[in-house]
Motif scaffolding. Structure first.
Motif, PDB file in Angstrom:
ATOM      1  N   ILE A  57      24.721  63.784  30.843  1.00  0.00           N
ATOM      2  CA  ILE A  57      25.755  62.762  31.010  1.00  0.00           C
ATOM      3  C   ILE A  57      25.491  61.559  30.098  1.00  0.00           C
ATOM      4  CG2 ILE A  57      26.210  63.459  33.399  1.00  0.00           C
ATOM      5  CD1 ILE A  57      24.695  60.902  34.281  1.00  0.00           C
ATOM      6  N   ASP A  58      24.751  61.788  29.015  1.00  0.00           N
ATOM      7  CA  ASP A  58      24.307  60.679  28.160  1.00  0.00           C
ATOM      8  C   ASP A  58      25.453  59.798  27.675  1.00  0.00           C
ATOM      9  OD1 ASP A  58      21.745  61.502  28.489  1.00  0.00           O
ATOM     10  OD2 ASP A  58      21.547  62.471  26.536  1.00  0.00           O
ATOM     11  N   ASN A  59      26.578  60.411  27.298  1.00  0.00           N
ATOM     12  CA  ASN A  59      27.697  59.627  26.761  1.00  0.00           C
ATOM     13  C   ASN A  59      28.914  59.640  27.672  1.00  0.00           C
ATOM     14  OD1 ASN A  59      26.399  58.943  24.197  1.00  0.00           O
ATOM     15  ND2 ASN A  59      26.565  61.137  23.739  1.00  0.00           N
ATOM     16  N   ALA A  60      28.677  59.944  28.947  1.00  0.00           N
ATOM     17  CA  ALA A  60      29.789  60.090  29.881  1.00  0.00           C
ATOM     18  C   ALA A  60      30.307  58.729  30.353  1.00  0.00           C
ATOM     19  CB  ALA A  60      29.363  60.923  31.091  1.00  0.00           C
ATOM     20  N   GLU A  61      31.624  58.679  30.595  1.00  0.00           N
ATOM     21  CA  GLU A  61      32.226  57.536  31.275  1.00  0.00           C
ATOM     22  C   GLU A  61      31.890  57.646  32.766  1.00  0.00           C
ATOM     23  OE1 GLU A  61      36.732  56.257  31.110  1.00  0.00           O
ATOM     24  OE2 GLU A  61      36.428  57.731  32.722  1.00  0.00           O
ATOM     25  N   ILE A  62      31.372  56.579  33.361  1.00  0.00           N
ATOM     26  CA  ILE A  62      31.002  56.585  34.777  1.00  0.00           C
ATOM     27  C   ILE A  62      32.019  55.753  35.558  1.00  0.00           C
ATOM     28  CG2 ILE A  62      29.183  56.163  36.479  1.00  0.00           C
ATOM     29  CD1 ILE A  62      28.315  58.080  34.284  1.00  0.00           C
ATOM     30  N   SER A  63      32.732  56.398  36.494  1.00  0.00           N
ATOM     31  CA  SER A  63      33.703  55.707  37.355  1.00  0.00           C
ATOM     32  C   SER A  63      33.197  55.707  38.789  1.00  0.00           C
ATOM     33  CB  SER A  63      35.067  56.390  37.295  1.00  0.00           C
ATOM     34  OG  SER A  63      35.627  56.322  36.002  1.00  0.00           O
ATOM     35  N   PHE A  64      33.471  54.629  39.508  1.00  0.00           N
ATOM     36  CA  PHE A  64      32.952  54.481  40.866  1.00  0.00           C
ATOM     37  C   PHE A  64      34.025  53.861  41.744  1.00  0.00           C
ATOM     38  CE2 PHE A  64      30.385  52.840  44.318  1.00  0.00           C
ATOM     39  CZ  PHE A  64      29.304  53.714  44.403  1.00  0.00           C
ATOM     40  N   GLU A  65      34.425  54.609  42.787  1.00  0.00           N
ATOM     41  CA  GLU A  65      35.403  54.106  43.748  1.00  0.00           C
ATOM     42  C   GLU A  65      34.708  53.378  44.889  1.00  0.00           C
ATOM     43  OE1 GLU A  65      37.912  57.050  45.421  1.00  0.00           O
ATOM     44  OE2 GLU A  65      39.278  57.111  43.719  1.00  0.00           O
ATOM     45  N   GLY A  66      35.452  52.525  45.556  1.00  0.00           N
ATOM     46  CA  GLY A  66      34.897  51.871  46.735  1.00  0.00           C
ATOM     47  C   GLY A  66      35.951  51.029  47.421  1.00  0.00           C
ATOM     48  N   GLU A  67      35.519  50.308  48.443  1.00  0.00           N
ATOM     49  CA  GLU A  67      36.415  49.354  49.081  1.00  0.00           C
ATOM     50  C   GLU A  67      35.798  47.973  48.924  1.00  0.00           C
ATOM     51  OE1 GLU A  67      36.000  47.777  52.486  1.00  0.00           O
ATOM     52  OE2 GLU A  67      33.920  48.139  51.936  1.00  0.00           O
ATOM     53  N   LEU A  68      36.629  46.957  48.915  1.00  0.00           N
ATOM     54  CA  LEU A  68      36.221  45.645  48.417  1.00  0.00           C
ATOM     55  C   LEU A  68      35.082  45.006  49.190  1.00  0.00           C
ATOM     56  CD1 LEU A  68      39.662  44.154  47.380  1.00  0.00           C
ATOM     57  CD2 LEU A  68      37.676  44.489  45.913  1.00  0.00           C
ATOM     58  N   ARG A  69      35.040  45.204  50.499  1.00  0.00           N
ATOM     59  CA  ARG A  69      33.971  44.535  51.269  1.00  0.00           C
ATOM     60  C   ARG A  69      32.596  44.982  50.819  1.00  0.00           C
ATOM     61  NH1 ARG A  69      36.260  46.361  56.934  1.00  0.00           N
ATOM     62  NH2 ARG A  69      36.787  48.078  55.537  1.00  0.00           N
ATOM     63  N   THR A  70      32.435  46.289  50.602  1.00  0.00           N
ATOM     64  CA  THR A  70      31.120  46.781  50.196  1.00  0.00           C
ATOM     65  C   THR A  70      30.917  46.680  48.685  1.00  0.00           C
ATOM     66  OG1 THR A  70      32.114  49.003  50.351  1.00  0.00           O
ATOM     67  CG2 THR A  70      30.687  48.285  52.157  1.00  0.00           C
ATOM     68  N   ASN A 105      45.940  48.968  59.218  1.00  0.00           N
ATOM     69  CA  ASN A 105      44.540  48.831  59.626  1.00  0.00           C
ATOM     70  C   ASN A 105      43.622  48.544  58.433  1.00  0.00           C
ATOM     71  OD1 ASN A 105      42.539  48.762  61.669  1.00  0.00           O
ATOM     72  ND2 ASN A 105      41.874  50.822  61.147  1.00  0.00           N
ATOM     73  N   ILE A 106      44.115  47.744  57.494  1.00  0.00           N
ATOM     74  CA  ILE A 106      43.266  47.250  56.403  1.00  0.00           C
ATOM     75  C   ILE A 106      42.654  45.944  56.907  1.00  0.00           C
ATOM     76  CG2 ILE A 106      43.160  46.542  53.992  1.00  0.00           C
ATOM     77  CD1 ILE A 106      45.730  48.134  53.518  1.00  0.00           C
ATOM     78  N   PRO A 107      41.359  45.905  57.153  1.00  0.00           N
ATOM     79  CA  PRO A 107      40.777  44.845  57.987  1.00  0.00           C
ATOM     80  C   PRO A 107      40.398  43.560  57.255  1.00  0.00           C
ATOM     81  CG  PRO A 107      39.135  46.508  57.546  1.00  0.00           C
ATOM     82  CD  PRO A 107      40.391  46.969  56.878  1.00  0.00           C
ATOM     83  N   PHE A 108      41.145  43.191  56.234  1.00  0.00           N
ATOM     84  CA  PHE A 108      40.948  41.872  55.625  1.00  0.00           C
ATOM     85  C   PHE A 108      42.248  41.460  54.950  1.00  0.00           C
ATOM     86  CE2 PHE A 108      39.166  45.224  53.006  1.00  0.00           C
ATOM     87  CZ  PHE A 108      39.764  45.048  51.764  1.00  0.00           C
ATOM     88  N   THR A 109      42.456  40.166  54.814  1.00  0.00           N
ATOM     89  CA  THR A 109      43.720  39.654  54.300  1.00  0.00           C
ATOM     90  C   THR A 109      43.781  39.761  52.779  1.00  0.00           C
ATOM     91  OG1 THR A 109      42.912  37.400  54.006  1.00  0.00           O
ATOM     92  CG2 THR A 109      43.762  37.995  56.198  1.00  0.00           C
ATOM     93  N   SER A 110      44.968  39.551  52.249  1.00  0.00           N
ATOM     94  CA  SER A 110      45.146  39.590  50.800  1.00  0.00           C
ATOM     95  C   SER A 110      44.383  38.453  50.125  1.00  0.00           C
ATOM     96  CB  SER A 110      46.628  39.528  50.452  1.00  0.00           C
ATOM     97  OG  SER A 110      47.223  38.357  50.968  1.00  0.00           O
ATOM     98  N   LEU A 111      44.279  37.300  50.768  1.00  0.00           N
ATOM     99  CA  LEU A 111      43.506  36.193  50.202  1.00  0.00           C
ATOM    100  C   LEU A 111      42.024  36.546  50.140  1.00  0.00           C
ATOM    101  CD1 LEU A 111      43.232  33.319  49.153  1.00  0.00           C
ATOM    102  CD2 LEU A 111      43.134  32.528  51.541  1.00  0.00           C
ATOM    103  N   GLU A 112      41.494  37.123  51.206  1.00  0.00           N
ATOM    104  CA  GLU A 112      40.098  37.562  51.196  1.00  0.00           C
ATOM    105  C   GLU A 112      39.874  38.619  50.110  1.00  0.00           C
ATOM    106  OE1 GLU A 112      38.861  37.039  55.914  1.00  0.00           O
ATOM    107  OE2 GLU A 112      40.081  38.759  55.296  1.00  0.00           O
ATOM    108  N   ALA A 113      40.837  39.524  49.968  1.00  0.00           N
ATOM    109  CA  ALA A 113      40.721  40.560  48.933  1.00  0.00           C
ATOM    110  C   ALA A 113      40.697  39.938  47.538  1.00  0.00           C
ATOM    111  CB  ALA A 113      41.879  41.542  49.047  1.00  0.00           C
ATOM    112  N   SER A 114      41.565  38.968  47.292  1.00  0.00           N
ATOM    113  CA  SER A 114      41.613  38.319  45.983  1.00  0.00           C
ATOM    114  C   SER A 114      40.286  37.650  45.653  1.00  0.00           C
ATOM    115  CB  SER A 114      42.743  37.289  45.948  1.00  0.00           C
ATOM    116  OG  SER A 114      44.001  37.911  46.113  1.00  0.00           O
ATOM    117  N   ASN A 115      39.678  37.003  46.625  1.00  0.00           N
ATOM    118  CA  ASN A 115      38.381  36.360  46.390  1.00  0.00           C
ATOM    119  C   ASN A 115      37.302  37.379  46.048  1.00  0.00           C
ATOM    120  OD1 ASN A 115      39.353  33.759  46.802  1.00  0.00           O
ATOM    121  ND2 ASN A 115      38.984  33.831  49.021  1.00  0.00           N
TER     122      ASN A 115
END
Length: 429
Positions: free
Chosen positions: A121-134, A168-178
């Motif tokens: 994977i020497d020249n591979a593009e590395i993509s990583f998914e997640g959710e904003l809190r973590t 059931n997205i447990p944080f507000t849009s303002l918190e997400a923006s920050n």
């Protein structure tokens, strides 16, 4: 064109309930091509909460130690599969889920080290998914830098706080923006955000409000996708489907126009970017202009792959997945029939808004192209059949139109199968 399906059909050939070949043979090639590029997809089926719209095969995590056995099994699957793909040239590594960011940083490093040890994977593009809190935690940020992640992706979905609460997205849009600002100031990686249109009784004004707030955040790229009806509470599906189908063309047109005005190029279906198209998206579906024949190795429970004309899917239940790995068995549940590369490239080319004339190899393809021209969906120029503005509103249906009879029946029959099933997850089909 009338919508023919309610689900994603972006894994082709589509899977049936049976296997067409033995598990080990999925990685055997009649014509080995060591220059072929590969995507390596790693599925982490854990989240810290379950968003009610989400159709993916995930489990709410109660403790980070809960993932230990799964990570051990995943490392052993990497060992097995790498032996069967010794010469694979990995051009893209994608950590998806679920939310890979819920893992302990040590587990992320352990997993990445194993991949690095077993694959090139020497020249591979590395993509990583997640959710904003973590994702925005200091330890995860350090880990993402350590493994040289090129691209971060997360779901925002909508800035409408009433809908976020409903889903059931447990944080507000303002918190997400920050949290997004923190990612931007601490990482040099490309930042990609997932958004949704076609939300329950979302008017055009709501969509434009979402887009205006999105543009101010100035992320690098955006995946703007449609909410699938089976993600909604069972009692709401019928009304929503009628509403969303009526609004679909207007919504897509508005997304293309407003994001285009903010210098986001519509690089392929659902993807708008200031930095071009990711390697992952280029390889996953072909890219529409060349016969790339890229493969995808899927690792983890419910992950999907594509090898030399066949799709496959691993078992979805985590305990069953671990049990099979403990028995030194590949955890594959389904393997598709085989298609040829020209057929697959033709079918997925509408995602890139053009179809190279070299893919029009038989009477069936010629008839499909003629039908699309008559409907005003494509026009011919410089060896390509290019999608018109009207065509860009119907990419999903054009993909299904390109399928041969057996696969076409599978794609259009899924709606009947799932319409009466509650709590359906994509890891099941």
């Amino acid at each position: 064109m009338k919508d023919k399906h309610p689900v994603t059909i972006y894994f082709y050939p589509l899977l049936e309930d049976n296997k067409f070949i033995d598990d080990n043979k999925i990685f055997e090639s009649d014509k080995p091509d060591y220059c072929r590029e590969y995507v390596l997809y790693i599925h982490i089926p854990y989240c810290i909460s379950h968003c009610s719209f989400c159709p993916f095969n995930t489990k709410v995590i109660k403790s980070k130690t809960e993932t230990n056995r799964y990570i051990e099994a995943l490392c052993r699957e990497i060992d097995m599969v790498s032996q069967l793909n010794k010469d694979a040239k990995i051009s893209s590594v994608y950590y998806g889920g679920g939310s890979p960011s819920v893992l302990n940083p040590d587990d992320i490093l352990k997993l990445h080290d194993r991949i690095q040890d077993k694959f090139n994977i020497d020249n591979a593009e590395i993509s990583f998914e997640g959710e904003l809190r973590t994702l925005s935690g200091d330890s995860i940020l350090n880990t993402l830098r350590d493994i040289n992640v090129d691209r971060i992706s997360f779901g925002m979905q909508t800035f409408d706080d009433d809908l976020r609460k409903k889903f059931n997205i447990p944080f507000t849009s303002l918190e997400a923006s920050n949290m997004i600002y923190k990612l931007q100031s601490n990482l040099s990686s490309e930042i990609n955000m997932d958004m949704m249109y076609g939300l329950p009784f979302h008017e055009t004004s709501h969509l434009i409000n979402d887009i205006e707030k999105l543009i101010k955040l100035d992320v690098d790229s955006i995946d703007y996708y449609r909410l699938h009806p089976y993600s909604l509470p069972f009692s709401e599906r019928g009304d929503w489907m009628k509403y969303a189908n009526n609004k679909k063309s207007d919504f897509i047109s508005k997304i293309i126009h407003h994001l285009g005005s903010a210098h986001y190029e519509n690089v392929c279906d659902q993807v708008y970017s200031k930095v071009g198209i990711s390697k992952y998206a280029q390889l996953l579906w072909g890219n529409g202009s060349t016969n790339s024949n890229s493969n995808m190795i899927g690792l983890g429970s419910s992950s999907r792959g594509y090898i030399d004309g066949r799709s496959y899917m691993n078992v979805s239940e985590i305990e069953e997945y671990i049990k099979l790995i403990d028995q030194d068995k590949l955890p594959i549940e389904k393997i598709s029939e085989k298609c040829d590369s020209i057929e697959r490239n033709f079918i997925f080319s509408p995602k890139y808004f053009h179809i190279h004339s070299e893919f029009i190899k038989n009477d069936r393809f010629n008839k499909i192209i003629s039908r699309w021209e008559k409907k005003g969906l494509v026009y011919y120029k410089d060896n390509f059949f290019n999608l018109t503005d009207k065509g860009k509103l119907h990419v999903d249906n054009m993909i299904i139109d390109g399928m041969p009879d057996r696969q076409y029946r599978l794609a259009t029959g899924i709606e009947r199968i799932i319409s009466n099933i509650k709590n359906l997850r994509t890891g099941k089909f």
